[in-house]
Design a protein around this motif. Sequence first.
Motif, mmCIF file in Angstrom:
data_model
loop_
_atom_site.group_PDB
_atom_site.id
_atom_site.type_symbol
_atom_site.label_atom_id
_atom_site.label_comp_id
_atom_site.label_asym_id
_atom_site.label_seq_id
_atom_site.Cartn_x
_atom_site.Cartn_y
_atom_site.Cartn_z
ATOM 1 N N THR A 443 0.837 -1.207 0.000
ATOM 2 C CA THR A 443 0.000 0.000 0.000
ATOM 3 C C THR A 443 0.868 1.251 0.000
ATOM 4 O O THR A 443 0.369 2.349 -0.267
ATOM 5 N N ASN A 457 -5.682 -1.459 -2.107
ATOM 6 C CA ASN A 457 -5.582 -0.431 -1.072
ATOM 7 C C ASN A 457 -6.881 -0.302 -0.291
ATOM 8 O O ASN A 457 -6.871 -0.076 0.925
ATOM 9 N N LYS A 461 -7.408 -0.768 3.728
ATOM 10 C CA LYS A 461 -8.025 0.267 4.570
ATOM 11 C C LYS A 461 -9.145 -0.333 5.405
ATOM 12 O O LYS A 461 -9.317 0.009 6.578
ATOM 13 N N HIS A 464 -7.752 -2.165 8.413
ATOM 14 C CA HIS A 464 -7.354 -1.298 9.521
ATOM 15 C C HIS A 464 -8.546 -0.721 10.285
ATOM 16 O O HIS A 464 -8.396 -0.327 11.446
ATOM 17 N N LYS A 465 -9.694 -0.701 9.662
ATOM 18 C CA LYS A 465 -10.884 -0.169 10.333
ATOM 19 C C LYS A 465 -11.695 -1.253 11.036
ATOM 20 O O LYS A 465 -12.493 -0.964 11.920
#
Length: 523
Positions: A443, A457, A461, A464-465
């Motif tokens: 990334t 990507n 993301k 990570h959330k």
Amino acid sequence: MKKRALLAIFAVFMFVLMAGGCGSNSASDSKTISMALSNEPSSLDPAMTYGLSESDVELAIFEGLTRADKKGVAQPALAEKWDVSADGLTYTFHLRKDLKWSDGTPITAKDFEYSWKRVLDPQLASGNAYMLFIIEGAEDYNSEKGSADKVGIKAVDDNTLQVKLVEPAAYFLDLTAFHAFYPVPKHTVEANKDGWAGNAETIVGNGPFKITKWTHSSEIILEKNENYWNPSVVASNSVRMPISESKSTRLTMLESNQTDLIVDPPPADEDRLKEKGLYKVEPQLGTSYYIFNVTKAPFDKVEVRKAFAMAVTRKDMIEKVVRNGKKAANTFVPPGINVNGKDFAEETGSLVVEDPAQAKKILASSGYNGEPVTILYNTNEMNKAIAESIQAMWKDALGVNVELTNQETKVFYASRENGEYQVAAANWIADFADPVNFLDIFTAKDNDAQYHNAEYNAIMKAVHKEVDPAKRAQLMHQAEKKLFDDCVIIPLYYTSQVIAVNPKLTGYYCSPTGVIDIIKAHK
């Protein structure tokens, strides 16, 4: 991404006693150990380095809020304790009193705020910046969409550092032991911006040792740092680090009693070293692989990449060339990383397809015009042997002429970073035990593969959330499969920390992340 990378990047330590020395350098002096490096460090700026040899030297001369133990778990170091908010988003670190740099200047929480924001500064262009993106406002600052004062790193007072995360991250404490999170001395960095970390005269650290001499491409000398916060645990008075890229030369040092420990000895000597009781295999979380530059013809076509990847067969190469207890890799994330109670790699299963006959058919229909391709690797006997093995595979299975180019490690890193290659050798050793440490590589805006995929990507993301462990694991599996669908890499084998060691040397330990800690090493 270059590593501590890449490792083909397998930069390594040896502990070496210089024969024929006298005084504190004598082989009879148990307070002196010697550490031979496998290559000249490109720099000793913790924000900017990737290789294991750099990481090992930096671990000796710098220290962060925490220090990883032999299992890779963060333990209190410059921070004597910390508090974590109930929602897992705010960490408050309490520094020890009277901390000092090696030149006697006080260390405060402001040094950490300065150093971490420096890593994120887009003008510095650190390849390690992405590792701090878990911090609030960090990614925006690094991508020039936000400002430094919006980053969630704040020195509350001289002894208190507050860090705010964008989402809970159980691995954050382990991250703080990584070299990109070390503090660096602002007074030295700002006064010597053109090369403070490239010469012994301008390097000021805060670790158990201090650097006193650096004869480039020849030797680094360290001495015990009298200003280290816990000098009583430092077992050696001095450390000598001769530098040689030759495995055979380093092995000669060991067998002539000039060296205490070498990493990754020549595979051809494995049996003999076992018979002499000098051979050990330590666990390590890492993968050796080849990486495509996906923007460079002919590898800008996924069909061509898949054909070359499918033509690689690993069994004979590993048994006859690599040896040293290595196992064929069929995933990028190596075994040994548990996610949601399961081994992530085992749950993934094999993502590799070996089929030379089918590879030839795919290549024939890809539009590939038959031009020669070049493998780039950093100078090393093993890297050369592997490149020659793959060169033969691609010639036999695909009829492709393959040229080999080797470069000194510092030049090699730069070539990969700048995308000046077609396919290159690489390694990744975990900085912390979570799959994101591998998957996040691609990334990064400056990742070596020049791979910039919006779908990939977006998946990362979402990783990570995501706070649900099962859903997070599912997303990471999806991301890894996308890497293989797009054929960005060719995994070769899972790494292990193979060492040959003088039995008299004790107190050191090999971390699963590939770093050797010598703070308590002695004979």
